[in-house]
Design a protein around this motif. Structure first.
Motif, PDB file in Angstrom:
ATOM      1  N   LEU A 187       0.699  -1.350  -0.340  1.00 56.51           N
ATOM      2  CA  LEU A 187      -0.276  -0.024  -0.078  1.00 56.51           C
ATOM      3  C   LEU A 187       1.202   1.533  -0.123  1.00 56.51           C
ATOM      4  CD1 LEU A 187      -3.265  -0.674   2.558  1.00 56.51           C
ATOM      5  CD2 LEU A 187      -2.581  -1.206  -0.228  1.00 56.51           C
ATOM      6  N   GLU A 188       1.783   1.020   0.323  1.00 55.36           N
ATOM      7  CA  GLU A 188       3.321   2.016   0.511  1.00 55.36           C
ATOM      8  C   GLU A 188       4.076   2.792  -0.412  1.00 55.36           C
ATOM      9  OE1 GLU A 188       7.017   3.850   3.120  1.00 55.36           O
ATOM     10  OE2 GLU A 188       5.959   1.801   3.706  1.00 55.36           O
ATOM     11  N   LYS A 189       3.940   1.394  -1.044  1.00 57.69           N
ATOM     12  CA  LYS A 189       4.667   1.461  -2.224  1.00 57.69           C
ATOM     13  C   LYS A 189       3.623   2.087  -3.957  1.00 57.69           C
ATOM     14  CE  LYS A 189       7.287  -1.084  -6.440  1.00 57.69           C
ATOM     15  NZ  LYS A 189       7.285  -2.791  -6.224  1.00 57.69           N
ATOM     16  N   HIS A 190       2.064   2.032  -3.906  1.00 55.74           N
ATOM     17  CA  HIS A 190       1.377   2.160  -4.115  1.00 55.74           C
ATOM     18  C   HIS A 190       0.322   2.918  -4.411  1.00 55.74           C
ATOM     19  CE1 HIS A 190       2.899  -0.480  -7.749  1.00 55.74           C
ATOM     20  NE2 HIS A 190       3.037  -1.583  -6.325  1.00 55.74           N
ATOM     21  N   GLY A 191       0.580   4.302  -3.148  1.00 59.71           N
ATOM     22  CA  GLY A 191      -0.111   5.137  -2.002  1.00 59.71           C
ATOM     23  C   GLY A 191      -0.828   5.342  -2.769  1.00 59.71           C
ATOM     24  N   GLU A 192      -0.697   5.952  -4.192  1.00 60.56           N
ATOM     25  CA  GLU A 192      -0.978   7.247  -4.546  1.00 60.56           C
ATOM     26  C   GLU A 192      -2.889   6.222  -5.594  1.00 60.56           C
ATOM     27  OE1 GLU A 192       1.307   6.345  -9.325  1.00 60.56           O
ATOM     28  OE2 GLU A 192       0.976   7.908  -8.402  1.00 60.56           O
ATOM     29  N   VAL A 193      -2.526   5.090  -5.705  1.00 59.91           N
ATOM     30  CA  VAL A 193      -3.016   4.659  -6.145  1.00 59.91           C
ATOM     31  C   VAL A 193      -4.974   4.927  -4.951  1.00 59.91           C
ATOM     32  CG1 VAL A 193      -4.675   2.103  -7.290  1.00 59.91           C
ATOM     33  CG2 VAL A 193      -1.708   2.715  -8.030  1.00 59.91           C
ATOM     34  N   PHE A 194      -4.008   4.510  -3.730  1.00 61.66           N
ATOM     35  CA  PHE A 194      -5.761   4.164  -2.913  1.00 61.66           C
ATOM     36  C   PHE A 194      -5.458   5.639  -2.092  1.00 61.66           C
ATOM     37  CE2 PHE A 194      -3.208   0.164  -3.433  1.00 61.66           C
ATOM     38  CZ  PHE A 194      -3.329  -0.296  -3.568  1.00 61.66           C
ATOM     39  N   ASN A 195      -5.246   6.387  -2.386  1.00 61.52           N
ATOM     40  CA  ASN A 195      -4.948   8.241  -1.813  1.00 61.52           C
ATOM     41  C   ASN A 195      -7.229   9.012  -1.703  1.00 61.52           C
ATOM     42  OD1 ASN A 195      -5.290   8.892  -5.166  1.00 61.52           O
ATOM     43  ND2 ASN A 195      -3.570  10.391  -4.341  1.00 61.52           N
ATOM     44  N   GLY A 196      -8.033   7.551  -2.410  1.00 54.52           N
ATOM     45  CA  GLY A 196      -9.215   8.359  -2.644  1.00 54.52           C
ATOM     46  C   GLY A 196      -9.501   9.797  -3.334  1.00 54.52           C
ATOM     47  N   GLU A 197      -8.958   9.490  -4.319  1.00 54.29           N
ATOM     48  CA  GLU A 197      -8.872  10.680  -5.301  1.00 54.29           C
ATOM     49  C   GLU A 197      -8.654  10.169  -6.284  1.00 54.29           C
ATOM     50  OE1 GLU A 197      -5.287  12.657  -5.408  1.00 54.29           O
ATOM     51  OE2 GLU A 197      -5.583  13.471  -3.366  1.00 54.29           O
ATOM     52  N   LEU A 198      -9.680  10.488  -7.620  1.00 52.93           N
ATOM     53  CA  LEU A 198      -9.761  10.375  -8.811  1.00 52.93           C
ATOM     54  C   LEU A 198      -8.427  10.148  -9.815  1.00 52.93           C
ATOM     55  CD1 LEU A 198     -12.599   9.346 -10.660  1.00 52.93           C
ATOM     56  CD2 LEU A 198     -12.173  11.671 -11.681  1.00 52.93           C
ATOM     57  N   GLY A 199      -8.722   9.089 -10.467  1.00 58.71           N
ATOM     58  CA  GLY A 199      -6.915   9.049 -11.366  1.00 58.71           C
ATOM     59  C   GLY A 199      -7.072   9.430 -12.557  1.00 58.71           C
ATOM     60  N   SER A 200      -6.164   9.275 -13.134  1.00 62.11           N
ATOM     61  CA  SER A 200      -6.226   9.884 -14.469  1.00 62.11           C
ATOM     62  C   SER A 200      -5.362   8.767 -15.610  1.00 62.11           C
ATOM     63  CB  SER A 200      -5.028  11.143 -15.153  1.00 62.11           C
ATOM     64  OG  SER A 200      -5.028  11.583 -15.967  1.00 62.11           O
ATOM     65  N   MET A 201      -6.125   8.515 -16.607  1.00 63.48           N
ATOM     66  CA  MET A 201      -5.537   7.573 -17.502  1.00 63.48           C
ATOM     67  C   MET A 201      -4.826   7.875 -18.675  1.00 63.48           C
ATOM     68  SD  MET A 201      -8.866   5.766 -19.518  1.00 63.48           S
ATOM     69  CE  MET A 201      -9.790   4.483 -18.289  1.00 63.48           C
ATOM     70  N   LYS A 202      -3.372   7.213 -18.838  1.00 65.07           N
ATOM     71  CA  LYS A 202      -2.122   8.185 -19.118  1.00 65.07           C
ATOM     72  C   LYS A 202      -1.881   8.071 -20.678  1.00 65.07           C
ATOM     73  CE  LYS A 202       0.551   8.493 -15.358  1.00 65.07           C
ATOM     74  NZ  LYS A 202       2.070   8.210 -14.607  1.00 65.07           N
ATOM     75  N   ASN A 203      -1.342   8.701 -21.731  1.00 62.58           N
ATOM     76  CA  ASN A 203      -1.433   7.895 -22.788  1.00 62.58           C
ATOM     77  C   ASN A 203      -2.046   7.186 -23.854  1.00 62.58           C
ATOM     78  OD1 ASN A 203       1.711   9.011 -22.762  1.00 62.58           O
ATOM     79  ND2 ASN A 203       1.639   6.159 -21.829  1.00 62.58           N
TER      80      ASN A 203
END
Length: 326
Positions: A187-203
């Motif tokens: 969870l710490e390594k991929h914290g940005e995935v579990f921060n509860g904010e809306l994600g953003s698709m790349k490329n």
């Protein structure tokens, strides 16, 4: 006139007192018989778990083994001074260990032939290597108890024959223990995935192609019911803060919104494009695969994963030209 029920004179069968008393007695007897039958139906005959080593008669005893099933309760008693992890199984009449445990920990003990037939709860026979007596220590208790050694890869079971002699500390057995599963590091390594904010698709960008010589269309906003207006305004502010929407003062295209109530009481804001963009949009047609095609492509796979993107369409970026034009 003679009574048909008792044969006496002076009354008829319908007014016969002897008949009523006999019917009442018969009804009482039937009720007693019924209650006795019910008691017999619900009676439980206790099974004897004591087995004599000298007896040559085979006794069939059920042992309950769970392979890959629900999580059980375990203890680690000392068998001849060596810890052995055993599952507490009240469905097993005797206690057993596999032959591998015997060779590793108890090989100094002599095995005697056990005149007993063990079967699993599915009726499969379990080959018995023999029986021995071991010194069992658990929770400050020490007992000499019989232990069956079976062939094959079976779990070590602590059965009823041991439970009658040894008291189990059930509160400590049922206590959940925290183990290091490696999840905190993940969870710490991929914290940005579990921060509860809306994600953003790349490329990945979405480009809207319209028919040539199509004229922009601007539709007026529709009135929003007062009861949901605060929710709609809050959701629009959230979309702006998450950079899903960008406020503009002038635009050639305008589409009315349709607020939809969600099951959790929130609001989903949708756009009604059927009167503006959809009639002039060049739609890319892509054939959807059949379920048989999907299963065929998954054939031979061993590991499968599933991804569920939160508000997936809102994570897709729109091409810059499409932003300005539409």
């Amino acid at each position: 006139m003679d009574c048909r029920a008792c044969g006496k004179k002076g009354h008829i069968e319908r007014a016969c007192r002897n008949k009523k008393s006999s019917e009442k007695l018969s009804k009482t007897v039937k009720q007693k018989d019924t209650s006795q039958k019910k008691k017999y139906v619900y009676a439980v005959e206790q099974e004897s778990t004591e087995v004599s080593d000298s007896s040559e008669e085979e006794v069939i005893l059920k042992i309950l083994t769970v392979a890959g099933g629900t999580q059980g309760y375990y203890v680690s008693p000392l068998l001849e001074g060596q810890p052995v992890r055993m599952e507490i199984d009240t469905g097993a009449a005797v206690s057993i260990v596999s032959e591998s445990i015997y060779k590793k920990t108890l090989k100094h003990l002599t095995l005697k032939p056990g005149h007993i037939v063990l079967k699993t709860y599915t009726g499969e026979s379990v080959a018995v290597r023999g029986i021995t007596t071991v010194t069992v220590q658990l929770n400050g208790q020490t007992e000499k108890l019989p232990l069956y050694v079976v062939k094959g890869n079976y779990p070590s079971l602590l059965g009823r024959s041991w439970l009658e002699k040894i008291n189990i500390d059930w509160p400590s057995v049922r206590t959940m223990k925290h183990g290091d599963t490696g999840l905190p590091a993940l969870l710490e390594k991929h914290g940005e995935v579990f921060n509860g904010e809306l994600g953003s698709m790349k490329n990945i960008t979405v480009k809207l192609n319209i028919k040539p010589d199509s004229k922009p269309k601007l539709m007026k906003a529709r009135p929003v019911p007062y009861v949901i207006r605060p929710k709609v305004e809050a959701d629009l502010d959230a979309l702006v803060n998450n950079k899903v929407l960008e406020p503009v003062t002038v635009s050639e295209w305008a589409t009315p919104i349709v607020p939809v109530l969600k099951k959790d009481g929130g609001i989903r804001i949708c756009g009604d494009f059927k009167g503006t963009l959809n009639p002039v949009l060049l739609v890319e047609q892509y054939p959807l695969p059949h379920i048989e095609d999907l299963f065929a492509s998954l054939a031979g796979g061993q590991k499968f994963s599933k991804i569920d993107l939160c508000q997936a369409y809102l994570q897709m970026h729109v091409d810059e030209k499409s932003k300005k034009s539409y």
